[in-house]
Design an enzyme around this catalytic site. Structure first.
Site, mmCIF file in Angstrom:
data_model
loop_
_atom_site.group_PDB
_atom_site.id
_atom_site.type_symbol
_atom_site.label_atom_id
_atom_site.label_comp_id
_atom_site.label_asym_id
_atom_site.label_seq_id
_atom_site.Cartn_x
_atom_site.Cartn_y
_atom_site.Cartn_z
ATOM 1 N N ASP A 119 -21.695 -45.526 113.980
ATOM 2 C CA ASP A 119 -20.986 -44.389 114.573
ATOM 3 C C ASP A 119 -21.765 -43.088 114.359
ATOM 4 O OD1 ASP A 119 -18.717 -44.044 116.252
ATOM 5 O OD2 ASP A 119 -17.768 -42.843 114.703
ATOM 6 N N HIS A 135 -13.928 -43.406 112.549
ATOM 7 C CA HIS A 135 -15.342 -43.133 112.257
ATOM 8 C C HIS A 135 -15.867 -44.088 111.189
ATOM 9 C CE1 HIS A 135 -18.922 -40.763 112.329
ATOM 10 N NE2 HIS A 135 -18.719 -40.136 111.177
ATOM 11 N N SER A 168 -22.985 -42.004 110.586
ATOM 12 C CA SER A 168 -22.696 -40.631 110.982
ATOM 13 C C SER A 168 -23.954 -39.767 110.968
ATOM 14 C CB SER A 168 -21.600 -40.069 110.065
ATOM 15 O OG SER A 168 -21.127 -38.836 110.524
#
Length: 297
Positions: free
Chosen positions: A158, A230, A130
């Site tokens: 991700d 996610h 992330s």
């Protein structure tokens, strides 16, 4: 936020002490003694509202040390929890901005390890989830512009899209390391975080994997668990290490997901996860996963 406010801390582990952390201080080379300068040095960076104690990162750390075929000598897990906290306002925007500071700190640590401990930056491998992936991008750019060396590899799990996608110069790209690979698991084009869409949609790496078209992960059934898609990138990456002897995430070159799903693409030439750099491939790859561990189809 200032580096002091963020309080970035570097926790180092080796196979001999995979459950006991040793804190590295970039200003104190004496703390570098446990870093193995002759093997790959892996650096893991967490994302928004997380910390180095994240169970997924801790599992990846342990599996890197024990299931990388002896390649990884040391794993550093970066903790920037105060800069990634949802308690600050505006929470996400501030955390996104702090990725620049964290990236610079990571690059500075590697430079000190290079100068004082003989670490070769080409043996340094950053894995970021992330916002952590965007921190890795800043580390790579800062290292190249300031110290004139390039990181060996960056893997984006991700990579965060809000505040980055469609803003050139802010996000991780293939220019930030010798090899950059990405796993996209919440990359829907509706860009709606309320639907669990946090990940980068467009391909930006040397090798971009889109399991289940990059957004529809089989294990994610509960719409209230909006971070499930996610976080799936963390699970797939971890399984690529822990289950590698019996399970491999083969990626297929295909025009699009619909073509792949119709079984018109039958040749795989890439492997998603830790071992992605063992096969010389580039471009976009599609694959399907299963609902339960070890997830490979």
């Amino acid at each position: 936020m200032t580096p002091h406010e963020i309080g970035t801390t570097f926790y180092a582990y080796t196979a001999a002490s995979s459950s006991v952390a040793h804190i590295l201080d970039a200003s104190k080379p004496a703390t570098f003694s446990m870093v193995n300068a002759h093997k790959r040095l892996a650096i893991l960076i967490h994302g928004f509202t997380s910390s180095h104690e994240d169970s997924h990162l801790q599992s990846i750390k342990t599996n890197m040390l024990h299931h990388s075929n002896g390649e990884v000598g040391t794993v550093i897990v970066v903790d920037w929890r105060h800069g990634a906290s949802a308690l600050a306002l505006p929470p996400y925007l501030r955390a996104a901005s702090n990725t620049q500071v964290v990236g610079h700190q990571v690059a500075h640590l590697v430079e000190e390890l290079r100068k004082h401990h003989g670490v070769n930056p080409h043996n340094v491998y950053i894995v970021g989830h992330s916002l952590g992936a965007q921190s890795a991008g800043f580390a790579g750019r800062y290292a190249l512009s300031t110290f004139h060396w390039k990181l060996g590899r960056i893997t984006a799990l991700d990579a965060a899209a809000p505040s980055f996608e469609n803003h050139p110069g802010t996000f991780l790209t293939k220019n930030d390391a010798v090899f950059v690979d990405a796993i996209h698991t919440s990359a829907s084009k509706d860009h709606n975080p309320l639907n669990g869409v946090f990940g980068f949609v467009h391909a930006f790496a040397h090798l971009d994997f889109y399991p289940n078209d990059g957004h529809n992960q089989p294990k994610c059934h509960n719409p209230l668990e909006i971070a499930c898609h996610h976080e799936a990138a963390l699970l797939y990456y971890d399984a690529s290490l822990s289950a590698h002897n019996s399970c491999k995430f083969y990626g297929f070159s295909c025009h699009d997901w619909a073509t792949f799903h119709a079984h018109h693409c039958t040749k795989h030439d890439a492997e998603m996860g830790y071992f992605a750099d063992k096969i010389h491939a580039s471009g976009v790859r599609f694959l399907a996963t299963t609902e339960k561990y070890p997830f490979c189809h």
